[in-house]
Enzyme design. Sequence first.
Site, PDB file in Angstrom:
ATOM      1  N   CYS A  12       0.866  -1.179   0.000  1.00 48.39           N
ATOM      2  CA  CYS A  12       0.000   0.000   0.000  1.00 48.39           C
ATOM      3  C   CYS A  12       0.904   1.230   0.000  1.00 48.39           C
ATOM      4  O   CYS A  12       2.031   1.179  -0.509  1.00 48.39           O
ATOM      5  CB  CYS A  12      -0.985  -0.016   1.170  1.00 48.39           C
ATOM      6  SG  CYS A  12      -0.232  -0.085   2.819  1.00 48.39           S
ATOM      7  N   TRP A  13       0.450   2.343   0.561  1.00 50.05           N
ATOM      8  CA  TRP A  13       1.232   3.578   0.469  1.00 50.05           C
ATOM      9  C   TRP A  13       2.537   3.498   1.261  1.00 50.05           C
ATOM     10  O   TRP A  13       3.617   3.721   0.729  1.00 50.05           O
ATOM     11  CB  TRP A  13       0.377   4.756   0.942  1.00 50.05           C
ATOM     12  CG  TRP A  13       1.129   6.027   1.233  1.00 50.05           C
ATOM     13  CD1 TRP A  13       1.123   6.728   2.396  1.00 50.05           C
ATOM     14  CD2 TRP A  13       1.989   6.756   0.343  1.00 50.05           C
ATOM     15  NE1 TRP A  13       1.929   7.848   2.299  1.00 50.05           N
ATOM     16  CE2 TRP A  13       2.475   7.890   1.042  1.00 50.05           C
ATOM     17  CE3 TRP A  13       2.410   6.562  -0.967  1.00 50.05           C
ATOM     18  CZ2 TRP A  13       3.350   8.810   0.478  1.00 50.05           C
ATOM     19  CZ3 TRP A  13       3.286   7.485  -1.537  1.00 50.05           C
ATOM     20  CH2 TRP A  13       3.741   8.594  -0.826  1.00 50.05           C
TER      21      TRP A  13
END
Length: 349
Positions: free
Chosen positions: A93-94
């Site tokens: 993810c980020w």
Amino acid sequence: MKHLLASLDKLAEFDEIIDVRSPLEYADDHIPGAINAPVLSNEERVQVGTLYRQVSPFEASRTGAAIVARNIARHLETTFADRPQGWRPLVYCWRGGKRSGSMTVMFNMIGWRARQLDGGYKRYRGATLEALDALPAALQCVVLVGPTGSGKTRLLTALDQAGAQTLDLERLASHRGSLLGALPGIAQPSQKRFDTLLAARLREFDASQPVYVEAESRKIGSVALPPALLQAMHQGNCVEVISTREDRAAFLQQDYAQLFENPDWLKAQLQRLLGLHSRDVINSWLRMVDEGRRIDLARELIDRHYDPAYTRSCHTHFTQLPQALQMPFRPNDPDVVDQARALLNSARP
């Protein structure tokens, strides 16, 4: 959870790379080859973020966890329903936080040997920028210089077909790089996406062999080239591509054929040059579009716009241009690959 982390240098060890960020984040940029299986949609991500700011981090986490669990369940029933027992995915993810962590844990509970990318996309983005700063210095750039319409892009494609290493920046940028370079109906990649595509291409090159690249300015449409690559290009050996004025006009007429099929868009692009050229000149070009005078417009653009701009730019930036190998090129002829092979043979020591 530390035993479920994997570093960037392990990417090739996994069967699949899963980006669990929202579709908008994925569209902006993602690791090459990754598929998007968002655990929060664009709207759900906004909803959770609003709760975090306006209510409390706890309420945002509670609501977000419920949404993430439902979305993971849906992906298990659809996206990943056919994955075999020995499947080994890498999830990110980020920043390598809760979104990818949730899916990684669930995958491992099922029995898949999933790992979470340590540092997430943010770490990958940092590695991309480091590559764009470091890799160009090792390149042996051979830069194709020449005014617009001389067929540099066609020659670059022919060089690739002839077996040379080529870097097609305009293809990566989805833009031809000149006044009329925008491709109708085709959006350019974001700057982050362009950087990712460029870094991936740079990693493929054999540094012991030359890399042919077309001369470009600092920006190709809306995306910017990294300073280190520009420096390598400006200091590289040059091949001056020389085509006759008539060949250039015919080439532009062919190359921009689809622009004439959208005359309103073409006229809007020409009107952007007001300030560089007088209103009378611009109006005369607009009339040529309305009257379908394609070859006349091509000649006008060559004489009044492209050639003066080329003289200003190339002679300022490319330090090896005075020693350039001159190549007469016929961009409209069917033997462009043979012409490219002749160039490669003449360039060998």
